[in-house]
Scaffold this motif. Structure first.
Motif, PDB file in Angstrom:
ATOM      1  N   ILE A 145       0.837  -1.192   0.000  1.00  0.00           N
ATOM      2  CA  ILE A 145       0.000   0.000   0.000  1.00  0.00           C
ATOM      3  C   ILE A 145       0.876   1.247   0.000  1.00  0.00           C
ATOM      4  N   ILE A 146       0.561   2.183  -0.875  1.00  0.00           N
ATOM      5  CA  ILE A 146       1.330   3.428  -0.967  1.00  0.00           C
ATOM      6  C   ILE A 146       0.436   4.588  -0.517  1.00  0.00           C
ATOM      7  N   CYS A 147       0.926   5.362   0.438  1.00  0.00           N
ATOM      8  CA  CYS A 147       0.162   6.502   0.949  1.00  0.00           C
ATOM      9  C   CYS A 147       0.955   7.774   0.693  1.00  0.00           C
ATOM     10  N   ALA A 148       0.432   8.660  -0.169  1.00  0.00           N
ATOM     11  CA  ALA A 148       1.171   9.867  -0.535  1.00  0.00           C
ATOM     12  C   ALA A 148       0.532  11.131   0.025  1.00  0.00           C
ATOM     13  N   LYS A 149      -0.561  10.968   0.788  1.00  0.00           N
ATOM     14  CA  LYS A 149      -1.255  12.155   1.287  1.00  0.00           C
ATOM     15  C   LYS A 149      -1.353  12.130   2.804  1.00  0.00           C
ATOM     16  N   GLY A 150      -1.456  13.318   3.393  1.00  0.00           N
ATOM     17  CA  GLY A 150      -1.356  13.391   4.848  1.00  0.00           C
ATOM     18  C   GLY A 150      -2.603  13.850   5.574  1.00  0.00           C
ATOM     19  N   SER A 151      -3.768  13.800   4.909  1.00  0.00           N
ATOM     20  CA  SER A 151      -4.978  14.188   5.645  1.00  0.00           C
ATOM     21  C   SER A 151      -5.459  12.993   6.471  1.00  0.00           C
ATOM     22  N   ILE A 152      -6.301  13.275   7.460  1.00  0.00           N
ATOM     23  CA  ILE A 152      -6.786  12.207   8.339  1.00  0.00           C
ATOM     24  C   ILE A 152      -7.361  11.052   7.527  1.00  0.00           C
ATOM     25  N   GLU A 153      -8.249  11.404   6.554  1.00  0.00           N
ATOM     26  CA  GLU A 153      -8.945  10.329   5.835  1.00  0.00           C
ATOM     27  C   GLU A 153      -8.006   9.522   4.937  1.00  0.00           C
ATOM     28  N   ASP A 154      -7.034  10.183   4.349  1.00  0.00           N
ATOM     29  CA  ASP A 154      -6.092   9.437   3.500  1.00  0.00           C
ATOM     30  C   ASP A 154      -5.235   8.498   4.337  1.00  0.00           C
ATOM     31  N   VAL A 155      -4.763   9.012   5.449  1.00  0.00           N
ATOM     32  CA  VAL A 155      -3.901   8.203   6.317  1.00  0.00           C
ATOM     33  C   VAL A 155      -4.688   7.040   6.922  1.00  0.00           C
ATOM     34  N   LEU A 196      -4.222   3.028   6.861  1.00  0.00           N
ATOM     35  CA  LEU A 196      -4.011   2.239   8.085  1.00  0.00           C
ATOM     36  C   LEU A 196      -5.071   1.150   8.250  1.00  0.00           C
ATOM     37  N   VAL A 197      -6.323   1.484   7.935  1.00  0.00           N
ATOM     38  CA  VAL A 197      -7.392   0.486   8.082  1.00  0.00           C
ATOM     39  C   VAL A 197      -7.178  -0.653   7.088  1.00  0.00           C
ATOM     40  N   MET A 198      -6.811  -0.300   5.864  1.00  0.00           N
ATOM     41  CA  MET A 198      -6.587  -1.348   4.863  1.00  0.00           C
ATOM     42  C   MET A 198      -5.370  -2.202   5.210  1.00  0.00           C
ATOM     43  N   ALA A 199      -4.323  -1.549   5.699  1.00  0.00           N
ATOM     44  CA  ALA A 199      -3.107  -2.291   6.055  1.00  0.00           C
ATOM     45  C   ALA A 199      -3.384  -3.214   7.233  1.00  0.00           C
ATOM     46  N   ASN A 200      -3.991  -2.670   8.275  1.00  0.00           N
ATOM     47  CA  ASN A 200      -4.273  -3.490   9.460  1.00  0.00           C
ATOM     48  C   ASN A 200      -5.269  -4.602   9.128  1.00  0.00           C
ATOM     49  N   GLY A 201      -6.248  -4.267   8.284  1.00  0.00           N
ATOM     50  CA  GLY A 201      -7.228  -5.277   7.882  1.00  0.00           C
ATOM     51  C   GLY A 201      -6.563  -6.437   7.160  1.00  0.00           C
ATOM     52  N   ALA A 202      -5.591  -6.121   6.330  1.00  0.00           N
ATOM     53  CA  ALA A 202      -4.864  -7.175   5.619  1.00  0.00           C
ATOM     54  C   ALA A 202      -4.073  -8.034   6.601  1.00  0.00           C
ATOM     55  N   VAL A 203      -3.386  -7.381   7.530  1.00  0.00           N
ATOM     56  CA  VAL A 203      -2.606  -8.116   8.536  1.00  0.00           C
ATOM     57  C   VAL A 203      -3.527  -9.065   9.315  1.00  0.00           C
ATOM     58  N   MET A 204      -4.707  -8.554   9.685  1.00  0.00           N
ATOM     59  CA  MET A 204      -5.664  -9.362  10.446  1.00  0.00           C
ATOM     60  C   MET A 204      -6.120 -10.601   9.681  1.00  0.00           C
ATOM     61  N   GLU A 205      -6.125 -10.509   8.357  1.00  0.00           N
ATOM     62  CA  GLU A 205      -6.549 -11.648   7.529  1.00  0.00           C
ATOM     63  C   GLU A 205      -5.397 -12.599   7.227  1.00  0.00           C
ATOM     64  N   GLY A 206      -4.230 -12.261   7.756  1.00  0.00           N
ATOM     65  CA  GLY A 206      -3.074 -13.117   7.492  1.00  0.00           C
ATOM     66  C   GLY A 206      -2.428 -12.841   6.150  1.00  0.00           C
ATOM     67  N   ILE A 207      -2.725 -11.661   5.581  1.00  0.00           N
ATOM     68  CA  ILE A 207      -2.131 -11.272   4.296  1.00  0.00           C
ATOM     69  C   ILE A 207      -0.845 -10.493   4.570  1.00  0.00           C
ATOM     70  N   GLU A 208       0.222 -10.853   3.884  1.00  0.00           N
ATOM     71  CA  GLU A 208       1.486 -10.141   4.055  1.00  0.00           C
ATOM     72  C   GLU A 208       1.283  -8.675   3.645  1.00  0.00           C
ATOM     73  N   ALA A 246       2.203  10.933   8.552  1.00  0.00           N
ATOM     74  CA  ALA A 246       1.577   9.860   9.334  1.00  0.00           C
ATOM     75  C   ALA A 246       2.588   9.068  10.150  1.00  0.00           C
ATOM     76  N   ILE A 247       3.859   9.114   9.745  1.00  0.00           N
ATOM     77  CA  ILE A 247       4.865   8.318  10.460  1.00  0.00           C
ATOM     78  C   ILE A 247       5.942   9.192  11.095  1.00  0.00           C
ATOM     79  N   THR A 248       5.783  10.523  10.982  1.00  0.00           N
ATOM     80  CA  THR A 248       6.718  11.449  11.605  1.00  0.00           C
ATOM     81  C   THR A 248       6.228  11.736  13.026  1.00  0.00           C
ATOM     82  N   THR A 249       7.057  11.443  14.001  1.00  0.00           N
ATOM     83  CA  THR A 249       6.655  11.555  15.402  1.00  0.00           C
ATOM     84  C   THR A 249       5.999  12.900  15.712  1.00  0.00           C
ATOM     85  N   LYS A 250       6.578  13.968  15.185  1.00  0.00           N
ATOM     86  CA  LYS A 250       6.082  15.310  15.485  1.00  0.00           C
ATOM     87  C   LYS A 250       4.720  15.601  14.874  1.00  0.00           C
TER      88      LYS A 250
END
Lengths: 103, 166
Positions: B13-23, B27-39, B51-55
């Motif tokens: 999954i590629i995320c190029a935007k930083g608004s709440i809904e894009d991020v 995250l929901v799609m990535a976590n959903g895939a992990v939950m299904e046992g999908i790499e 989304a991944i910058t601490t600040k």
């Protein structure tokens, strides 16, 4: 609808193997379902199965995050105990319906 | 049970935007895939790096200007000019976050924890990192590495893999 014989008892399950009536579930059945999934159940597995069954009985959503806050295992531990798709696998073994949660 | 002939095995999954809904879509799609046992591999680039910058990760906003799907509570139209008033975007963003919290959606950092706990991998785009003058230590600890897009494509091989651009 299908039936399945587990630990000598015939129970009704759906086409994916989830129990239709969670009250028919016993720990002996859990051991057999787990075996089909390639898992050997430990005390910690049973603690989690109990947790999920209790949560299901009270109508709360079953989420991975909820399991992480259960105090039994963290999320990483949950993936370790039920490798692959832990929520679905654990629900199947716990004799409850397939969780419909997106998180 | 009918098994799918070619089940999905891996999502990149590629995320190029930083608004709440894009991020959160990412995250929901990535976590959903992990939950299904999908790499699962996630690549954050350009403004998605927020989304991944601490600040920045706790300060994501939703756009109140240039967002035609934006509506008032109750469904009335949201005049764009309102969105320009200072504080409106912050207020709307706060409301979005509280509504997501009501659905038991975790904060961004906890979501990243959940994804990596299940074996998902998070990457930052090298080009964007250089462009925004960021360093490895500016990122959340769940970020596995800063890599080029070529490296990322290298991780996307194999049958049953899909690349998703959010």
């Amino acid at each position: 609808m299908a039936t399945k014989t587990l630990a000598g008892v015939t129970v009704e399950v759906n086409e994916e193997g989830y129990f239709l009536d969670p009250s028919k579930w016993t720990k002996e059945m859990a051991v057999e379902i787990a075996k089909e999934e390639g898992l050997e159940l430990t005390d910690q597995h049973f603690l989690l199965l109990d947790f999920l069954r209790t949560r299901f009985a009270t109508g709360e959503a079953l989420t991975i995050r909820g399991v992480g806050k259960s105090g039994i295992v963290d999320i990483k531990g949950f993936y370790g105990l039920f490798p692959g798709a832990p929520m679905k696998k654990a629900a199947k073994i716990a004799g409850i319906p397939k969780p419909a949660s997106c998180i | 049970m009918e098994k799918e002939q070619y089940p999905l095995k891996k999502v990149c999954i590629i995320c190029a935007k930083g608004s709440i809904e894009d991020v959160y879509a990412t995250l929901v799609m990535a976590n959903g895939a992990v939950m299904e046992g999908i790499e699962t591999k996630v690549f954050f680039t350009f403004f998605g790096l927020d989304a991944i910058t601490t600040k920045q990760m706790k300060k994501l906003h939703t756009a109140t200007v240039g967002n035609p799907a934006m509506r008032m509570p109750g469904g009335l139209a949201f005049p764009t000019i309102l969105g320009m008033i200072p504080g409106v975007e912050a207020g709307v963003s706060k409301m979005m976050k509280s509504q997501m919290a009501a659905l038991d959606m975790p904060d961004v950092d906890e979501f990243l924890d959940m994804i990596t706990a299940g074996g998902g991998e998070i990457y930052a785009c090298k080009l964007a990192v250089e462009m925004f003058k960021l360093k490895k230590e500016d990122f959340n600890e769940n970020v596995k590495d800063i890599i080029t897009i070529g490296d990322f494509y290298g991780l996307c091989g194999g049958q049953g893999t899909q690349i998703i651009f959010t």
